[in-house]
Design an enzyme around this catalytic site. Structure first.
Site, PDB file in Angstrom:
ATOM      1  N   ASP A 216      27.167  60.894  17.975  1.00  0.00           N
ATOM      2  CA  ASP A 216      28.210  59.891  18.167  1.00  0.00           C
ATOM      3  C   ASP A 216      29.469  60.148  17.343  1.00  0.00           C
ATOM      4  O   ASP A 216      30.523  59.607  17.640  1.00  0.00           O
ATOM      5  CB  ASP A 216      27.681  58.504  17.808  1.00  0.00           C
ATOM      6  CG  ASP A 216      26.624  58.018  18.785  1.00  0.00           C
ATOM      7  OD1 ASP A 216      26.652  58.468  19.955  1.00  0.00           O
ATOM      8  OD2 ASP A 216      25.782  57.199  18.389  1.00  0.00           O
ATOM      9  N   ASP A 244      25.977  53.767  10.509  1.00  0.00           N
ATOM     10  CA  ASP A 244      25.222  53.053  11.537  1.00  0.00           C
ATOM     11  C   ASP A 244      23.735  53.152  11.213  1.00  0.00           C
ATOM     12  O   ASP A 244      23.239  54.250  10.898  1.00  0.00           O
ATOM     13  CB  ASP A 244      25.477  53.645  12.922  1.00  0.00           C
ATOM     14  CG  ASP A 244      26.814  53.192  13.510  1.00  0.00           C
ATOM     15  OD1 ASP A 244      27.580  52.513  12.798  1.00  0.00           O
ATOM     16  OD2 ASP A 244      27.103  53.543  14.671  1.00  0.00           O
ATOM     17  N   ARG A 296      33.548  44.972  11.926  1.00  0.00           N
ATOM     18  CA  ARG A 296      32.180  45.429  11.665  1.00  0.00           C
ATOM     19  C   ARG A 296      31.962  45.805  10.191  1.00  0.00           C
ATOM     20  O   ARG A 296      31.724  46.958   9.868  1.00  0.00           O
ATOM     21  CB  ARG A 296      31.805  46.610  12.563  1.00  0.00           C
ATOM     22  CG  ARG A 296      31.788  46.272  14.035  1.00  0.00           C
ATOM     23  CD  ARG A 296      31.167  47.385  14.863  1.00  0.00           C
ATOM     24  NE  ARG A 296      31.071  47.023  16.268  1.00  0.00           N
ATOM     25  CZ  ARG A 296      30.473  47.752  17.192  1.00  0.00           C
ATOM     26  NH1 ARG A 296      29.917  48.917  16.857  1.00  0.00           N
ATOM     27  NH2 ARG A 296      30.429  47.346  18.452  1.00  0.00           N
TER      28      ARG A 296
END
Length: 506
Positions: A216, A244, A296
């Protein structure tokens, strides 16, 4: 008896009394008086608390004056000979990832080669060769280096990547992957400009080379892993998330890091329907969320998240978000809202109707809200509901400056204007701009006293040649008044009461 200094200050305050009255009276008629007087009161209280706390700490500790109150740093940095016992760091963890041992007990491995030419058959001396070994290793670096990865760096269990003593940057394709492993510590490393990569054979151990799809572009990807500790790193400019954690990962501590220049900072949880993430436990403590961040910090799906004693000095959309009923325990943080009137809220329930999230356990306790920031709580709000989302005793938000003073890589200026090795600035984020002059620290430097003081009085953007207006004169006077209050409280407190001080001033 009163000290000579105190007597002189009392005389000075008496002399200033007419000026004080005139200034206060004048300010009542000004259209540009301070928009939030309560913020001034809170700032005075904060500074007094910090000063008293420091004096108490020093009186108890005696000779041990290196302590900051940050339990991780105080655990090992007070030892002037810490380099002789690097592995003591493994005993200093806190929170849900406190049991992450990394390479403790293993050999010290020194990285001497910054190259990453062969990802299937790594060369001895490289970081890739070290991290795929099966035995515990404590990995250090022989010199400053920038390691430009060819593909994602797949780290095996029981490894510590320890950048202390060198200026180490990890950049390039894939960056760091922690997949189905445990007991990993990543400490004092710059991680930035990470891009997707893959469709290649990559070694994950000395005996296993496997085909990898496209990654990613996360800075650090935690996938079905546990007992992970990320401490004192600086993360920015990655394609996807900076950190993440998904697919049932748990037992994670993220501390003392500096996050900047990024859109989607941190994701915790794979998707709303992935039930194994319901047991995820993550501690986020003593971090500085700095310039040019959008959202986030973190964004949570399910699980139990403890957000404690962090300094949030920037967001463009929101700071903490979530879906699928995560438990979020926010304690002792400082939230400084942006100038945008539509982005003052700290929290966001993502793609969820209010009727569905009113029962979620989200609480704010002892948080400091600045510049109009507000946290929307939900759920029971009872302490018993947060047992699984409590991992470390929170400290007062008034101590945020000292608790996060070294967040990021040691010695790093944490200035948004500092260029990174091999990069001329910019990044992959969209719509993330640095809103200086609206409550953030001017250089993203951890919310230091001077920057925060300027934010309260709106003086951060004024030039040296700017005219001295009545409003700025009042700001200067108020600054002087606060200094007097703090001095009397901390140095003359046993000799002169605060009411007497105020009466002498007014």
């Amino acid at each position: 008896m009163l000290s000579t200094t105190c007597i002189l200050l009392i005389c000075l305050s008496s002399f200033l009394s007419p000026i004080v009255r005139a200034t206060l009276s004048l300010n009542l008629t000004l259209p540009h008086q301070h928009p939030d007087p309560e913020a001034v009161v809170l700032e005075v209280q904060r500074r007094v608390n910090v000063s008293v706390s420091r004096r108490q700490m020093l009186s108890v500790q005696g000779k041990d004056q290196c302590s900051t109150g940050n339990p991780i740093d105080d655990c090992w940095r007070c030892d002037s000979n810490w380099q002789a016992n690097r592995q003591k760091l493994a005993d200093c963890g806190i929170g849900f990832g406190r049991d992450a041992m990394g390479g403790k007990g293993g050999q010290i491995y020194v990285v001497t080669d910054s190259s990453d030419r062969d990802v299937a058959r790594p060369i001895p001396g490289t970081l890739r060769y070290a991290v795929i070994q099966t035995e515990p290793l404590w990995i250090v670096f022989s010199a400053d280096m920038t390691i430009k990865l060819k593909h994602e760096l797949i780290v095996n269990s029981y490894k510590t990547i320890d950048g202390r003593g060198a200026n180490v940057h990890i950049v390039g394709n894939g960056c760091i992957t922690l997949q189905s492993v445990s007991n990993v510590i990543i400490h004092n490393i710059h991680i930035h400009h990470c891009k997707p990569s893959g469709h290649a054979d990559i070694a994950s151990s000395p005996t296993h080379v496997g085909w990898r799809g496209v990654s990613d572009g996360d800075g650090i990807s935690i996938y079905s892993a546990r007992k992970i500790w990320i401490d004192h790193c600086a993360l920015s400019y990655c394609t996807d998330g900076l950190i993440d954690a998904i697919m049932g990962s748990t037992g994670i501590t993220i501390t003392n890091n500096h996050f900047s220049h990024h859109d989607e900072v941190m994701l915790l949880g794979h998707n709303d329907g992935y039930l194994p993430d319901s047991g995820m436990q993550v501690t986020i403590a003593f971090n500085h969320f700095g310039p040019a961040l959008v959202q986030r910090m973190p964004r949570c799906r399910r699980g139990y998240i403890h957000v404690v004693n962090n300094d949030f000095t920037q967001w463009e959309m929101y700071a903490i978000g979530g879906s699928a009923n995560p438990t979020i325990n926010s304690q002792g943080n400082r939230y400084i809202a942006p100038a945008n009137q539509n982005a003052k809220e700290v929290t966001k329930r993502v793609d969820t109707n209010e009727g569905d999230w009113t029962g979620w356990n989200w609480r704010t306790e002892g948080d400091m809200m600045v510049n109009g920031a507000f946290f929307v709580p939900s759920g029971a709000g009872l302490s018993t509901q947060y047992a699984k989302a409590s991992s470390v005793e929170p400290k007062s938000a008034a101590l945020i400056d000292q608790l996060t003073s070294t967040a990021g890589v040691f010695g790093d200026p944490r200035d948004q204007s500092v260029s990174l090795p091999g990069f001329s600035g910019g990044g992959s984020i969209t719509g993330a701009t640095s809103n200086t002059g609206h409550g953030t620290t001017s250089g993203g430097g951890g919310g230091g006293d001077d920057d925060y003081f300027g934010m309260i009085f709106g003086s951060g953007a004024s030039s040296a040649a700017a005219p001295l207006t009545p409003s700025s004169s009042f700001s200067i006077f108020l600054s002087f008044l606060i200094i007097l209050v703090i001095y009397f409280t901390t140095n003359c407190g046993a000799q002169l009461s605060l009411p007497l001080l105020l009466s002498s001033l007014l």
